[in-house]
Design an enzyme around this catalytic site. Structure first.
Site: not given
Ligand code: BGC
Length: 717
Positions: A286
């Site tokens: 993430d």
């Molecule tokens: C979130 C994810 C997301 C990613 C990309 C992160 O901060 O936890 O769910 O897919 O950002 O935008």
């Protein structure tokens, strides 16, 4: 291309790749890395020099997100098609012509493409108890993502939602494992079809593996205290099902479980995910989470050590996202022998395999916008999904449906906002930029104004005016709830409603006019004292772009409500018991006493189940058990009802929930109509995670419960 052909291609390609090219494949950067800064921007958003730096010089395997410049917002579909084309053209100039996979958070539709079809959020989709709608949402989202030139969707969330404070609760399919499994896998199947290389299909991404959704203190990205048995019984099955349904990518838990950050957890990422669940796709970190093993978690003593820990734990791709540090550090680690080349080859093979599976090596012409984007069909499906996702929780003295000529006073902060119905990941990350919302979509107020034959007055929050105006009206619609938020921005200390809304509610009630309470927002904020004093309660959560019209359809009886709660709606701020509570949670002074229980939801009709029967009352371990039951529409109008089949394992070596949902079906019935339903419960449905952490079915007595009836059977030794 079949699996064997892909395997051969990947092997051949890998054999030609330099270490730099391999490490580049494992690197994912944000759009900003290739974008033109806001101040210098003209028509173009991509800086060709920066793009070459990323794709040609650093061989990046993936790019994500909508441009953070100028405003991190949805782009027109034409801009997307052009931008993604520019990225692929750069990839085509690389030595081995390996395509870049462009990923996006198309959470409830193509979030970042202007005028896309934006569905109810997952919590609402769960409330439909209609897997068909989830399948269609998947289909439509994939089509609109691909028509935008995008290739990979960071959806769907398979975390279960059992912590109502958590600001991402609404991204889940609710508190129940079975419901989340069914809704999540239906979405995946719709999104990917049998072959996600097809022009209108795209790979999904299971999020956020695993245990992310259950922070002890309710705040996003804080520790979960989950033991391994609980993890295996409640948190892993949805992911296991998502893998089985064919999702080829997994995003990792951004926080920690039992003291180990998700990104450092070899046991979860490798032993369980690969060894037990048989996942063959690739894992992606993430946002910035490998760096954070050092900068936040203090698990690593340097950023370099963080990269080593994460890659060796089983992360295949790093969402870095703003620089090439991962690339540089991983190169050093391989050269010094700290990370074996075999681990790099493994990760890169997985990434290339998904790229082949997604058809990226044989690019097809982009899907035509016409006929694939915001089609009338898709809009109608969205309207239906929104309607089926609304929960009528209370309807005293048949206050609802409203008469068309009733004089309505609408008040409250969420009545006239599209953003309050859509929540996060809508046009922008936070979803709060109301001014960017499409002008042709209706808020609840506007939809009421469109439908009403009687007078409609709107007073947003002026209590004095509400008092004065009430006497000229027959009913007050009080629209409360939350403004949009996403992730940590939505952290709160309490589920209590703010004082301003409570006072507005008190004023509305004090007028003596009948009040219908409507709630919108991602979490069950505490409404108990208000709900007790009003005549009607409609729980809207986040019904998406068609939510206003859907709610008005229900308020006026143009649609018969059938949504059911996918969570237990707490009565008090700390009332977090889920419906599948353990015996000890209803022992002595403990009770399951939510404001509204899991699966609660009224209709303008009424339904009754009867004649619950089992094909056998004794089975051998390993056999299925067939359940049959009748369901009848006992009311005066056609409606849909969800029939839910629960089981209870009467005595077991690990305490069992009082009941657990194992099957459900939604049926539409005309007045007086009866339908006979059959359900098959499998040995898996009777199993649990035993003392030795392995799944078992223990012989003994079981109960099956549907509606008011219970029948028993025995699993023989
Ligand atoms: C979130 C994810 C997301 C990613 C990309 C992160 O901060 O936890 O769910 O897919 O950002 O935008």
């Amino acid at each position: 291309m079949n699996a064997q052909e892909i395997e051969a291609k990947v092997k051949h390609l890998l054999s030609q790749m330099t270490l730099e090219e391999k490490v580049g494949q494992m690197t994912q950067v944000d759009f900003t890395v290739i974008g033109i800064p806001k101040e210098q921007q003209t028509e173009d958003q991509i800086d060709p020099v920066k793009l070459n730096e990323a794709v040609l010089n650093h061989h990046v395997g993936s790019i994500l997100n909508t441009p953070f410049t100028p405003d991190n917002k949805a782009q027109s579909i034409d801009v997307w098609r052009k931008m993604t084309g520019t990225v692929q053209a750069a990839a085509a100039k690389t030595r081995l012509k390996i395509p870049v996979i462009y990923g996006i958070d198309a959470i409830h539709g193509a979030t970042y493409t202007q005028n896309s079809v934006l569905f109810p959020q997952a919590i609402n989709m769960a409330a439909t108890f209609n897997p068909d709608l989830s399948f269609k949402e998947g289909e439509i989202t994939a089509r609109e993502v691909r028509a935008s030139g995008l290739q990979w969707n960071f959806s769907t969330v398979m975390d279960i939602g059992r912590q109502p404070l958590w600001p991402r609760l609404w991204e889940t399919f609710g508190e129940d494992v079975h419901l989340a499994t069914v809704m999540g896998t239906s979405y995946i199947k719709g999104h990917q079809g049998d072959d996600f290389s097809a022009a209108a299909k795209a790979p999904t991404c299971l999020k956020h593996y695993v245990g992310y959704s259950y922070p002890l203190n309710g705040k996003d990205r804080t520790p979960a205290w989950i033991g391994e048995r609980t993890l295996r019984e409640y948190f892993l099955p949805t992911f296991a099902a998502g893998i089985k349904a064919g999702s080829p990518t997994i995003m990792v838990n951004s926080a920690e479980v039992d003291g180990i950050p998700g990104h450092a957890n070899y046991h979860y990422l490798t032993t369980i995910l690969r060894g037990e669940l048989g996942f063959k796709g690739f894992t992606v970190s993430d946002w910035e989470d490998i760096k954070r093993l050092y900068t936040r978690d203090k698990l690593a003593a340097s950023e370099k050590e963080a990269v080593k820990i994460a890659v060796m734990a089983g992360i295949d791709m790093s969402m870095v996202p703003f620089d090439f540090s991962f690339y540089d550090l991983l190169l050093e680690l391989v050269k010094s022998g700290d990370v074996p080349l075999s681990r790099i080859d493994e990760a890169v093979s997985r990434i290339l395999t998904v790229k082949y599976q997604a058809g990226l090596f044989e690019p097809k012409p982009l899907l035509a916008v016409e006929g694939n984007f915001a089609t009338a069909d898709a809009l109608a499906t969205n309207r239906l999904a929104a309607r089926e996702s609304i929960v009528l929780a209370k309807n005293e003295q048949h206050i609802l449906p409203l008469k068309k000529d009733a004089r309505i006073l609408v008040t409250g902060p969420t009545a006239n906002l599209l953003s309050a119905m859509n929540g996060g990941w809508t046009i922008t990350w936070q979803g709060a930029a109301e001014e960017l919302y499409p002008k042709d979509k209706l808020t609840v107020l506007q939809a009421i104004q469109k439908k009403a034959a009687g007078q409609v007055t709107y007073i947003e929050g002026d209590r004095q005016k509400v008092l004065e105006e009430a006497e000229n009206h027959d009913v007050i619609l009080l629209s409360l709830g939350e403004q949009p938020y996403t992730e940590t921005v939505g952290n709160i200390e309490s589920l209590a409603l703010d004082q301003v809304q409570i006072e507005l509610a008190q004023t509305a009630i004090a007028t003596g006019k009948p009040v219908v309470l409507l709630t919108l927002g991602g979490r069950p904020r505490i409404i108990t004292s208000i709900a007790e004093q009003v005549s009607g309660v409609v729980l809207g959560f986040l019904p998406g772009m068609e939510g206003g019209e859907a709610i008005a359809d229900i308020l006026y009886g143009d649609y018969n409500p059938n949504g059911k709660l996918p969570i237990s709606y707490p009565r008090n701020t700390n009332g977090f018991t889920s419906y599948d509570y353990k015996p000890i949670e209803s022992f002595e002074s403990n009770v399951y006493h939510p404001l509204y229980p899991f699966a609660h939801g009224l209709s303008y009709s009424s339904f009754a189940t009867s004649a619950l029967k089992l094909e056998k009352d004794r089975i051998h371990s390993g056999e299925n058990i067939i359940v049959s039951v009748n369901v009848k529409n006992t009311g005066a109008i056609t409606g849909k009802e969800v029939v839910l089949v629960y089981i209870n394992d009467v005595a077991a070596s690990v305490t069992r929930p009082n009941k657990q949902l194992k099957a459900f079906k939604k049926v539409e019935l005309t007045p007086g109509q009866t339908e006979s339903l059959r359900f098959t419960l499998t040995p898996y449905d009777l199993s649990f995670i035993g003392v030795d952490l392995k799944r078992v079915v223990e012989p003994g007595d079981f109960k099956v419960m549907v509606g008011k009836e219970t029948v028993g059977f025995t699993v023989l030794k």
